[in-house]
Enzyme design. Structure first.
Site, PDB file in Angstrom:
ATOM      1  N   GLY A 306     -14.368 -15.249  17.930  1.00  0.00           N
ATOM      2  CA  GLY A 306     -13.569 -14.482  18.187  1.00  0.00           C
ATOM      3  C   GLY A 306     -13.641 -14.011  19.148  1.00  0.00           C
ATOM      4  O   GLY A 306     -12.724 -14.117  20.371  1.00  0.00           O
ATOM      5  N   ALA A 307     -14.849 -14.785  20.263  1.00  0.00           N
ATOM      6  CA  ALA A 307     -14.998 -14.498  21.667  1.00  0.00           C
ATOM      7  C   ALA A 307     -16.577 -14.455  21.809  1.00  0.00           C
ATOM      8  O   ALA A 307     -17.262 -14.913  21.527  1.00  0.00           O
ATOM      9  CB  ALA A 307     -14.571 -12.498  22.422  1.00  0.00           C
ATOM     10  N   GLU A 309     -19.662 -14.206  24.808  1.00  0.00           N
ATOM     11  CA  GLU A 309     -20.343 -13.325  26.854  1.00  0.00           C
ATOM     12  C   GLU A 309     -19.831 -14.666  27.056  1.00  0.00           C
ATOM     13  O   GLU A 309     -20.923 -13.879  28.713  1.00  0.00           O
ATOM     14  CB  GLU A 309     -20.620 -12.690  26.364  1.00  0.00           C
ATOM     15  CG  GLU A 309     -22.229 -13.119  25.610  1.00  0.00           C
ATOM     16  CD  GLU A 309     -22.605 -13.579  24.804  1.00  0.00           C
ATOM     17  OE1 GLU A 309     -23.937 -13.450  23.516  1.00  0.00           O
ATOM     18  OE2 GLU A 309     -21.564 -13.333  23.384  1.00  0.00           O
ATOM     19  N   GLU A 343     -17.538  -7.575  23.961  1.00  0.00           N
ATOM     20  CA  GLU A 343     -18.385  -8.913  24.634  1.00  0.00           C
ATOM     21  C   GLU A 343     -18.947  -8.264  26.801  1.00  0.00           C
ATOM     22  O   GLU A 343     -19.909  -8.637  27.117  1.00  0.00           O
ATOM     23  CB  GLU A 343     -17.110  -9.670  24.945  1.00  0.00           C
ATOM     24  CG  GLU A 343     -16.241 -10.722  23.327  1.00  0.00           C
ATOM     25  CD  GLU A 343     -17.934 -10.984  23.196  1.00  0.00           C
ATOM     26  OE1 GLU A 343     -18.665 -11.391  24.106  1.00  0.00           O
ATOM     27  OE2 GLU A 343     -17.737 -10.689  22.004  1.00  0.00           O
ATOM     28  N   HIS A 346     -22.247  -7.471  26.123  1.00  0.00           N
ATOM     29  CA  HIS A 346     -23.481  -8.452  26.799  1.00  0.00           C
ATOM     30  C   HIS A 346     -23.424  -8.307  28.251  1.00  0.00           C
ATOM     31  O   HIS A 346     -24.431  -9.813  28.487  1.00  0.00           O
ATOM     32  CB  HIS A 346     -22.460  -9.707  25.821  1.00  0.00           C
ATOM     33  CG  HIS A 346     -23.139  -9.396  24.577  1.00  0.00           C
ATOM     34  ND1 HIS A 346     -24.013  -9.725  24.068  1.00  0.00           N
ATOM     35  CD2 HIS A 346     -22.179 -10.654  23.460  1.00  0.00           C
ATOM     36  CE1 HIS A 346     -23.758 -10.024  22.859  1.00  0.00           C
ATOM     37  NE2 HIS A 346     -22.794 -10.139  22.470  1.00  0.00           N
ATOM     38  N   GLU A 365     -27.159  -9.676  20.420  1.00  0.00           N
ATOM     39  CA  GLU A 365     -25.889  -9.273  19.187  1.00  0.00           C
ATOM     40  C   GLU A 365     -26.134  -7.951  18.550  1.00  0.00           C
ATOM     41  O   GLU A 365     -24.774  -7.136  18.555  1.00  0.00           O
ATOM     42  CB  GLU A 365     -25.494 -10.456  18.518  1.00  0.00           C
ATOM     43  CG  GLU A 365     -25.363 -11.863  18.833  1.00  0.00           C
ATOM     44  CD  GLU A 365     -24.006 -11.858  19.894  1.00  0.00           C
ATOM     45  OE1 GLU A 365     -22.962 -10.816  19.252  1.00  0.00           O
ATOM     46  OE2 GLU A 365     -23.662 -12.416  20.278  1.00  0.00           O
ATOM     47  N   ARG A 839     -20.262 -23.243  11.087  1.00  0.00           N
ATOM     48  CA  ARG A 839     -21.218 -21.978  10.707  1.00  0.00           C
ATOM     49  C   ARG A 839     -19.755 -21.048   9.932  1.00  0.00           C
ATOM     50  O   ARG A 839     -20.479 -20.983   8.737  1.00  0.00           O
ATOM     51  CB  ARG A 839     -21.222 -21.246  12.211  1.00  0.00           C
ATOM     52  CG  ARG A 839     -20.636 -19.848  12.455  1.00  0.00           C
ATOM     53  CD  ARG A 839     -20.262 -19.124  13.362  1.00  0.00           C
ATOM     54  NE  ARG A 839     -21.053 -19.823  14.660  1.00  0.00           N
ATOM     55  CZ  ARG A 839     -21.059 -18.883  15.604  1.00  0.00           C
ATOM     56  NH1 ARG A 839     -21.151 -18.214  15.573  1.00  0.00           N
ATOM     57  NH2 ARG A 839     -21.612 -19.394  16.464  1.00  0.00           N
TER      58      ARG A 839
END
Length: 909
Positions: A306-307, A309, A343, A346, A365, A839
């Site tokens: 998704g993204a 940081e 994000e 982070h 996380e 993953r």
């Protein structure tokens, strides 16, 4: 001067936390002194201080390679003649070592040790302790070896049809080594100065702003960027692209820019507007400034997650960052806001302060997932995201953590596959849930001060979980030992089910480990904490009394706050990470309250009661007549959160009963519950944000249950849209549900073809996802097979969407047998395409088989795992899936008859 300052800062920070300390003292293996390349962790004899990195990617047109060089300045902590750095899928073409005075050292040899992804350089003589040494390496690599590390991304302009390219990076957790040789463990923080060679009409970006540009000729230039503050290698980012941006500023005047491909720049406005609000909120919330000189957010056309940081240079899958209000409804808007809030959190938790190794990933996380809720709420409290946190984050991970094959939040990590595997719901969602629980029992102010101290004391450093407890303890004082209270929550898998019963004028309270599978051994695997927790019990009674007690023993008696025949609600507002099981009389009183006036419980509590009840029944700790009885009131329920819980927990029953003779009974009960709310909401857009989210859930449930109005209205809207998508455009907030119903009930392949064609030309990533989901709803065998063929064609369904497509199809019970057969046939090709260390690949097969419920399906799964023993990142997920299938088989044998009996008595035919 800037580099000197950065190096001084780095030396100060590494002095506070010795770089010779292992990632986690109990997890580091015994070192191999003579052959340290045999160790899965880099030796601690050297500490990287600064990287000078030069990259020359050839990604234009058909180009697919890169070359570069790196100079790594290192502090020698112990005399050594061995220098080891990480590399992966890379060729080292030159290796040189220089001492403090710039003298080139004689090398004994150099070699790659592939099992640990190392490049080893041995000097003829040891370099002395206390000195510095510089390693210079030249290297080449591929930009088309997957979409992690350093890779080439392409896109086709929506208007002109012209193909363009960009070179971009995605390193977390262990793929910086695919871009340049480095100390690729988060415990090694260094400063970076980066130079990129590129076409002069392209833009180059990194974590820091450009400092100088050298024109080579009319076509080429080299851009050198300012030296970064100390950061871990996975946070480095560099991009070369032809993207434009829109910009504004943060509260301190620092530039904030959002980048997108030129044909979609108009979709960055929402991210541009809310980004500074969120970041400024975090600066105030943490009382810690944002230290970098700029903040960029960048939408990548091809992105595996998704993204990520990257500090000062956050990258997203563009469908997660971009929001087109003309094409995307409230759910998509919430998705963009929530991932940005995560994000941006982070920048403080993860970037400024970083987990020392991946075993403590939750410090990155879990924190970001927890603060994501506050960031979203700061921008738009009407989204009720703080309530959704419980039904959409806490409850799903309670289900995950109830498996005997779950894991503690902190576990030993020794290789990249294990590191990839811990980017899961235990790290993110359980981590967030226990922080939420801590905030509840400590109080908002104390919790906030503890977080601020943690961030301030550890800025530019790496941390372990004990550093968090130490910071909190200073704010709490001597009254509560926070490490003692929280240790079992972090280092033991699972959570307790708290039993509540009345004995005279006392409450008898127990705790034991909750396990979804009633046949699981509650003491397996062994835990030094004995699966006992310090449980914060808050409660309120029907009469209005409230209280709080600690349960830190297997059982305890407390004075009863009850007067007469009244209910007690333990775990007020769902703040604790545990389940509660009441004695039968108390469940009866709770059910009576729901049926007479459900507002006696808050919306969060109603959601909590339903989720606890149905999962206690699944675990055979509560009878299904009680659990399903808790849901009967829902025919009058209008809140989003209880329906979130019903939807999620009913999906399990639906999947178990699908194909059985009594499936229609369950459909009828769903129809019975949803008729009133379906009639109220209608198949139309409108209402509050939560009503729009609720309507999507209700349409799914109600159409499944056979609500004639839901089916007729949604399918007629769909068919009109098929005929003319412009004149009959579907309202934004019902699009996904309408497309879903349309293809679920469609018998025409031409309608599927139309949706496919519109998927291929959609200009909004979120609308493309709506189409992708709808395409997986078909029950047509030929279309299912065609769709599966499309997933293997990059030109039809891009690699970044492959696993999403498979996951969507796996949720279609009518497609599961075809998908399973196809997966077994094509598994080797999928591994070759994505790599065994991906993953998402590790989770793919376990997710496909997660609703299998027969002995034959269990054996097929075991046979498949035996045929493909290398699980990559999926070893634990495979184990979970086998236990899940066993649990499903047990449910079919034991629980299904009770569910059918209750439905037969309570559902009119």
């Amino acid at each position: 001067m800037e580099l000197v300052f950065a190096l001084l800062l780095l030396l100060l920070t590494v002095g506070a936390v010795s770089p010779s300390q292992p990632p986690s003292s109990s997890f580091i293996p015994e070192p191999h002194a003579e052959e340290p390349w045999l160790d899965p962790f880099l030796p601690s004899s050297l500490e990287p201080l600064h990287y000078d990195l030069y990259q020359n990617p050839d990604f234009y047109y058909d180009g697919s390679t890169f070359s570069g060089r790196v100079s790594i300045l290192m502090s020698v902590l112990n005399a050594t003649d061995i220098i080891i750095v990480h590399i992966k899928a890379m060729n080292i073409t030159a290796s040189k070592v220089y001492d403090l005075n710039g003298n080139r050292l004689t090398l004994k040899d150099t070699f790659a040790y592939e099992p640990n992804q190392y490049w080893v350089v041995r000097t003829l003589n040891p370099v002395p302790e206390g000195s510095t040494v510089t390693l210079e390496l030249e290297f080449t690599g591929s930009l088309t070896n997957g979409i992690v590390g350093y890779y080439k991304s392409t896109y086709v302009h929506d208007v002109t049809g012209v193909t363009s390219w960009l070179a971009t990076t995605k390193f977390q957790p262990s793929d910086a080594r695919k871009a340049f040789p480095n100390f690729d463990e988060p415990r090694f923080k260094s400063t970076f100065t980066i130079t990129l060679r590129h076409w002069s009409n392209f833009t180059s970006l990194t974590n820091m702003p450009p400092e100088s540009i050298v024109t080579i000729d009319d076509e080429w230039q080299e851009t050198t960027f300012a030296t970064s503050p100390p950061m871990s290698s996975y946070l480095v980012c560099f991009i070369i692209c032809d993207f434009p941006f829109k910009n504004n500023t943060l509260v301190d005047g620092k530039p904030h820019r959002v980048w997108a491909r030129p044909d979609r720049l108009d979709q960055v406005d929402y991210a541009l507007s809310v980004g500074p609000i969120i970041q400024n909120f975090y600066i105030e919330e943490f009382n810690v400034p944002y230290p970098l000189p700029k903040l960029d957010q960048f939408g990548v056309p091809d992105y595996p997650s998704g993204a990520t940081e990257h500090w000062g240079m956050i990258t997203y899958r563009d469908s997660r960052l971009l929001y087109d209000p003309a094409q995307v409804g409230d759910s998509g808007k919430q998705g963009t806001l929530s991932i940005m809030a995560h994000e941006l959190a982070h920048n403080h938790a993860g970037d400024l302060v970083t987990c020392r190794y991946w075993d403590d990933l939750w410090l990155n996380e879990g924190f970001a997932s927890f603060y994501e809720v506050k960031g979203v709420t700061q921008v738009d409290p009407g989204m009720f995201y703080d309530g959704q946190f419980f039904s959409r984050t806490v409850q799903p991970v309670l289900n995950t953590d109830g498996a005997n094959s779950s894991r503690p939040i902190v576990i030993p990590i020794t290789n990249p596959n294990e590191a990839n595997a811990v980017f899961d719901s235990i790290t993110y969602d359980k981590g967030a849930a226990i922080l939420s629980m801590m905030e509840s029992f400590l109080g908002r102010d104390t919790f906030r001060r503890g977080v601020t101290r943690f961030l301030q004391d550890n800025s530019y450093k790496t941390v372990v979980t004990d550093d968090l407890w130490a910071a909190f303890q200073q704010e709490i004082g001597p009254g509560l030992d926070i490490k003692e209270v929280m240790t079992a929550w972090v280092y033991s898998m699972g959570y307790p089910v708290v039993g509540i019963s009345i004995q005279g004028n006392q409450l008898y309270v127990t705790q034991k480990r909750f396990l979804t599978n009633p046949l699981s051994d509650p003491d397996s695997p062994p835990s030094e904490y004995g699966y006992q927790w310090h449980v914060p019990l808050n409660y309120r009674t029907q009469g209005g009394q409230t209280g709080f007690v600690w349960l830190d023993t297997p059982e305890a008696f407390f004075p009863s706050p009850l007067t007469g025949s009244e209910w007690i609600k333990v775990n007020t507002d769902h703040t604790g990470f545990y389940r509660v099981n009441y004695e039968p009389n108390l469940w009866t009183l709770i059910t009576q309250q729901l049926n007479s006036d459900f507002t006696g419980f808050t919306e969060v509590e109603r959601s909590n009661l339903i989720n606890d009840g149905l999962n206690l029944a699944r675990a055979e700790l509560l009878t299904y007549d009680v659990a399903l009885g808790l849901t009967e009131y829902a025919s009058s329920e209008t809140g989003l959160l209880p329906w979130d819980s019903i939807y999620a927990d009913f999906f399990y029953i639906y999947y178990m009963m699908a194909g059985t003779a009594d499936h229609a009974l369950f459909q009828s009960y769903v129809l019975q519950l949803t008729t009133n709310i379906m009639n109220k909401l209608g198949v139309a857009d409108g209402g509050s944000h939560t009503e729009k989210l609720l309507r999507t859930k209700i349409m799914k449930l109600s159409c499944y249950g056979g609500h004639s109005g839901c089916i007729q209205n949604s399918t007629s809207i769909f068919k009109a849209w098929i005929e003319d998508e412009v004149a009959n455009s579907v309202a934004l907030n019902i699009r996904r549900a309408v497309y879903d119903s349309g293809l679920s009930f469609s018998t025409l392949q031409s309608e599927w073809d139309t949706v496919w064609n519109r998927y291929t030309v959609a200009t909004s990533g979120q609308e493309k996802d709506n189409f992708l989901y709808a395409l997986t709803r078909t029950r047509d065998t030929q279309l299912i097979n065609r769709f599966l063929g499309y997933t293997m064609d990059e030109t039809k369904i891009p690699s970044q969407d492959f696993f999403t497509a498979i996951d969507y199809l796996a949720s279609n019970h009518g497609a599961i047998d075809i998908l399973w057969d196809w997966m077994q046939t094509n598994y080797d090709a999928i591994v070759a395409r994505f790599g065994i260390d991906n993953r998402s690949l590790g989770r793919m097969v376990p997710e496909i088989v997660s609703y299998f419920n027969t002995d034959a399906q269990l054996q097929e799964t075991l046979d498949f795992y035996a045929l493909h023993p290398d699980a990559g990142t999926g070893a634990r997920f495979r184990e979970e899936s086998v236990q899940t299938i066993n649990t499903n088989i047990r449910w079919m044998e034991v629980s299904l008859p009770y569910v059918v009996a209750w439905l037969s008595q309570n559902v009119p035919l």
